[in-house]
Design an enzyme around this catalytic site. Sequence first.
Site, short mmCIF file in Angstrom:
data_model
loop_
_atom_site.label_atom_id
_atom_site.label_comp_id
_atom_site.label_asym_id
_atom_site.label_seq_id
_atom_site.Cartn_x
_atom_site.Cartn_y
_atom_site.Cartn_z
N CYS A 154 -7.35 29.60 20.92
CA CYS A 154 -5.83 29.93 21.57
C CYS A 154 -5.97 28.95 20.10
CB CYS A 154 -5.59 29.06 22.43
SG CYS A 154 -6.12 30.36 24.45
N HIS A 155 -6.99 27.08 20.33
CA HIS A 155 -6.46 26.66 18.82
C HIS A 155 -6.78 26.23 17.88
CE1 HIS A 155 -2.86 26.25 21.97
NE2 HIS A 155 -2.00 26.46 20.95
#
Length: 190
Positions: A154-155
């Site tokens: 995701c990040h």
Amino acid sequence: MADTTGTVQPETADIGEDGVRRRDFINIAAIAAAGTGGVVTLLPLISQMAPSADVLAASTTEVDISKIEPGQAIKALFRRQPLFVRNLTPKEIAEADAVPMSELRDPQTLEERTKPGKTNWLITMGVCTHLGCTPLGAGPGEDRGPYGGYFCPCHGSAYDTAARIRKGPAPTNLEVPEYEFTSDTVVKVG
């Protein structure tokens, strides 16, 4: 009521043989009835706050670790969230022990994250501490990131072999839940 000598005599009509007045009995009976009514009213309210059977059933999870080979990790579910169970190799343990604590954002040794005598078994929640995504690295062929542990797609948070945060926006290491080994092949989480 006054007698012929002018002394006031108590009225004996309300006094029983044991000296308890009818008014006292009525007061005691009313208070007892109100107390019983209060308990009967509160009992369902209090009992509805207890966890339901499905919640109690999900409060612990048993995982069979007999088929997890060294270097392999599996995903399980604990309280409806992913749980990672990893059998670390001696090389992965050495890599985790070689990391200086000064390089860690959330300093913890591998020994602090595992049970004594079971350092090869790393059990963590599979929830990234940044925004709650599920990191990769527990399934076969998944990206384990630059530190060989877990990688959050995701990040970009990267965790090492001890599931400690090494890079990216995650503020803390992957959470280690309460667990115990019930036998050499079964671990009970929760």
